[in-house]
Design a protein around this motif. Structure first.
Motif, PDB file in Angstrom:
ATOM      1  N   CYS A  61      -6.300  -3.102   5.483  1.00 51.57           N
ATOM      2  CA  CYS A  61      -6.279  -2.341   6.732  1.00 51.57           C
ATOM      3  C   CYS A  61      -7.301  -2.971   7.668  1.00 51.57           C
ATOM      4  N   VAL A  62      -6.872  -3.263   8.896  1.00 54.13           N
ATOM      5  CA  VAL A  62      -7.737  -3.939   9.859  1.00 54.13           C
ATOM      6  C   VAL A  62      -7.788  -3.125  11.144  1.00 54.13           C
TER       7      VAL A  62
ATOM      8  N   GLU B 247      -7.300 -14.318  -1.122  1.00 58.84           N
ATOM      9  CA  GLU B 247      -7.656 -14.852   0.183  1.00 58.84           C
ATOM     10  C   GLU B 247      -7.343 -13.846   1.291  1.00 58.84           C
ATOM     11  N   LEU B 248      -6.257 -13.101   1.131  1.00 56.66           N
ATOM     12  CA  LEU B 248      -5.916 -12.067   2.118  1.00 56.66           C
ATOM     13  C   LEU B 248      -6.991 -10.988   2.174  1.00 56.66           C
ATOM     14  N   LEU B 249      -7.558 -10.641   1.025  1.00 56.47           N
ATOM     15  CA  LEU B 249      -8.636  -9.652   1.010  1.00 56.47           C
ATOM     16  C   LEU B 249      -9.821 -10.143   1.839  1.00 56.47           C
ATOM     17  N   GLY B 250     -10.211 -11.385   1.605  1.00 52.09           N
ATOM     18  CA  GLY B 250     -11.323 -11.935   2.352  1.00 52.09           C
ATOM     19  C   GLY B 250     -11.042 -12.021   3.837  1.00 52.09           C
ATOM     20  N   ALA B 251      -9.798 -12.351   4.196  1.00 50.47           N
ATOM     21  CA  ALA B 251      -9.434 -12.444   5.611  1.00 50.47           C
ATOM     22  C   ALA B 251      -9.516 -11.084   6.290  1.00 50.47           C
ATOM     23  N   ALA B 252      -9.100 -10.038   5.593  1.00 50.62           N
ATOM     24  CA  ALA B 252      -9.185  -8.690   6.165  1.00 50.62           C
ATOM     25  C   ALA B 252     -10.634  -8.290   6.389  1.00 50.62           C
TER      26      ALA B 252
ATOM     27  N   THR C  89     -10.706  -3.553   5.693  1.00 48.69           N
ATOM     28  CA  THR C  89     -10.985  -3.083   4.336  1.00 48.69           C
ATOM     29  C   THR C  89      -9.916  -3.610   3.386  1.00 48.69           C
ATOM     30  N   VAL C  90     -10.263  -3.712   2.117  1.00 47.50           N
ATOM     31  CA  VAL C  90      -9.338  -4.281   1.138  1.00 47.50           C
ATOM     32  C   VAL C  90      -8.280  -3.281   0.681  1.00 47.50           C
ATOM     33  N   THR C  91      -8.470  -2.008   0.960  1.00 44.05           N
ATOM     34  CA  THR C  91      -7.447  -1.027   0.598  1.00 44.05           C
ATOM     35  C   THR C  91      -7.467   0.138   1.569  1.00 44.05           C
ATOM     36  N   GLY C  92      -6.320   0.384   2.178  1.00 49.37           N
ATOM     37  CA  GLY C  92      -6.208   1.492   3.108  1.00 49.37           C
ATOM     38  C   GLY C  92      -5.763   2.775   2.455  1.00 49.37           C
ATOM     39  N   GLU C  93      -4.963   2.675   1.349  1.00 48.03           N
ATOM     40  CA  GLU C  93      -4.420   3.901   0.757  1.00 48.03           C
ATOM     41  C   GLU C  93      -4.028   3.766  -0.702  1.00 48.03           C
ATOM     42  N   HIS C  94      -3.956   2.572  -1.250  1.00 50.66           N
ATOM     43  CA  HIS C  94      -3.520   2.414  -2.637  1.00 50.66           C
ATOM     44  C   HIS C  94      -4.651   2.583  -3.636  1.00 50.66           C
ATOM     45  N   GLY C  95      -5.884   2.430  -3.196  1.00 49.45           N
ATOM     46  CA  GLY C  95      -7.026   2.556  -4.085  1.00 49.45           C
ATOM     47  C   GLY C  95      -7.472   1.217  -4.644  1.00 49.45           C
ATOM     48  N   VAL C  96      -8.639   1.224  -5.253  1.00 45.65           N
ATOM     49  CA  VAL C  96      -9.242   0.007  -5.806  1.00 45.65           C
ATOM     50  C   VAL C  96      -8.667  -0.304  -7.176  1.00 45.65           C
ATOM     51  N   GLY C  97      -8.644   0.718  -8.064  1.00 49.02           N
ATOM     52  CA  GLY C  97      -8.114   0.523  -9.404  1.00 49.02           C
ATOM     53  C   GLY C  97      -8.752  -0.654 -10.097  1.00 49.02           C
ATOM     54  N   LEU C  98      -7.896  -1.562 -10.575  1.00 58.21           N
ATOM     55  CA  LEU C  98      -8.353  -2.796 -11.209  1.00 58.21           C
ATOM     56  C   LEU C  98      -8.219  -4.007 -10.289  1.00 58.21           C
TER      57      LEU C  98
END
Length: 464
Positions: free
Chosen positions: A343-344, A401-406, A412-421
């Motif tokens: 989410c950006v 790489e997409l996580l780092g770009a966000a 943020t690396v997660t807008g609604e799915h959660g961190v989990g594993l």
């Protein structure tokens, strides 16, 4: 196993390998899955207390699951755990029409709650694409969003209170504690209800949820559809809508790959002639709704849409949103799908969509993109051929790489799915060591035995 069975008289432990395997993971592709000791299905909070007390006494970790629709590995078994299945705790306990609230057990399906409250002229807004299958407990555990969260908010905005079985400062493991309230306002003490929302089962087991409701929308929604020759152009239209202060109830994006996959599967008669579609839903009544729909269509056109039209056919309009909801299962038919949930800031949507395309091309990974574009929540779906180990490695590299770009654009690396594993490394990168240490301290305080969903979100106790 014998000790656990003796400690749970009246409950049946599930040990069958095939059944246990199905209960040991969610829908996250390639998230690691441990070997569970057993599983158990419960029907009320008293049975949950019995399970937690027995597991605490025997040092058996507890991994709670609902429908298993998660996409981050948050419900995946850990080695030697007991999988606690709450899907049979599926009763709607109360619908209070005077105070606009409902009280439910965690196993209630999202759409079943929507249908039940609609009979009273009420509405429960959070609507993840998995709403026909996902449970309210799972939605609360990940703070799920959905199509209409742009205007109406996410799950946290609707959770007034909850009951949980936990340990730590609440007392002995198996203590049953209530947080929150039934009033519309309340600041008595810390917001422990909000702390539990999005905690992914790491603090305890949620056994009851009190939810805020809204009156059902009075007007038939209007739909505006815009077709674009590329993802970046569609992203520019999203940013323009934001700059102009437009706030549709939903503003969704889907690309040609998604449309084609749904059409090949369901044969809905959708012709994916454009590279991307934007779908806007306007629910303001009367002239205000008409004016807002016209303004959204104008923004699409000004941003370079190939065409932008208001749908005059309610059935056709709903079919387009059905394509959006069906995109993920349609793409799953093509091969393993690794699902992003970045989410950006909305102003960064065009640039992030360009980055998604660039990363996919550089790694040789096919990426289909759907998005809650209006709030910047993008779901690039990385598709790999079955059994192709090299393609899997490329997809996993692109994923990271997409996580780092966000993060680099303030996202943020997660807008609604959660961190989990799947997102633990990305979360540490996003939050930094100081904030991660605070999170670990909260976990240690509320669950000193690390009994509940160990290894998820914050990782193992010694994780950096």
């Amino acid at each position: 196993m014998n000790d656990l069975a003796k400690a749970l008289p009246g409950l049946t432990l599930i040990e069958d390998g095939d059944v246990l395997s199905g209960l040991s993971h969610d829908d996250a592709e390639w998230a690691p899955v441990g070997r569970a000791l057993a599983a158990v299905r419960v029907t009320d909070a008293g049975e949950v207390q019995q399970v937690v007390r027995a597991c605490a006494a025997l040092s058996v970790p507890v991994v709670t699951r609902g429908a298993g629709t998660g996409l981050s590995g948050g419900a995946n078994a850990t080695d030697g755990c007991l999988v606690l299945d709450l899907s049979r705790m599926n009763r709607i306990l109360e619908i209070d029409t005077e105070n606009l609230l409902a009280v439910v057990q965690p196993g209630v399906i999202n759409n079943d709650l929507k249908a039940a409250v609609a009979e009273h002229g009420l509405w429960y807004p959070p609507d993840p694409a998995s709403a026909p299958w996902s449970t309210i407990g799972g939605n609360v555990s990940t703070n799920a969003g959905g199509l209409c969260c742009l205007k109406y908010g996410v799950t946290r905005d609707y959770v007034l209170g909850l009951e949980a079985v936990m340990g730590g400062p609440a007392g002995e493991y198996g203590s049953r504690v209530r947080f929150g309230r039934r009033t519309t306002k309340g600041v008595s003490g810390y917001d422990l209800t909000g702390l539990f929302v999005g905690s992914e089962g790491t603090f305890g087991v949620i056994t009851e949820i009190t939810l805020r409701l809204r009156p059902a929308p009075a007007a038939e929604p209007r739909t505006v559809v815009g077709a674009f020759d590329g993802l970046v152009a569609a992203g520019a239209a999203v940013a323009l809508c934001t700059r102009r202060g437009l706030q549709p109830a939903a503003l969704e994006l889907l690309d040609r790959h998604c449309m084609q996959a749904v059409e090949d599967w369901k044969h809905l008669g959708i012709e994916p002639g454009a590279a991307a579609l934007l779908l806007a839903r306007i629910d303001a009544p009367g002239e205000a709704g008409a004016a807002e729909a016209a303004a959204v269509a104008e923004a699409f056109t000004d941003a370079g849409a190939l065409w932008a039209e208001q749908s005059t056919d309610a059935v056709e309009a709903e079919a387009l949103f059905d394509v959006r909801r069906l995109a993920y299962p349609a793409l799953e038919r093509l091969g393993p799908v690794l699902t992003e949930d970045i989410c950006v800031p909305r102003s960064a949507v065009p640039a992030m969509l360009a980055t998604v395309e660039e990363i996919g091309q550089r790694h040789g990974v096919r990426i289909a993109t759907i998005a809650h574009a209006g709030d910047g929540n993008l779901h690039p779906l990385l598709i790999t051929p079955p059994g192709d180990a090299e393609a899997r490695r490329a997809a996993q590299a692109a994923f990271e790489e997409l996580l780092g770009a966000a993060i680099a654009v303030g996202g943020t690396v997660t807008g609604e799915h959660g961190v989990g594993l799947l997102k633990r490394g990305g979360m540490r990168q996003e939050l930094g060591p100081e904030v991660c240490a605070v999170q670990r301290a909260v976990k240690n305080t509320l669950d000193p035995l690390d009994l509940f969903n160990p290894g998820k979100v914050v990782g193992a106790p010694d994780a950096s």
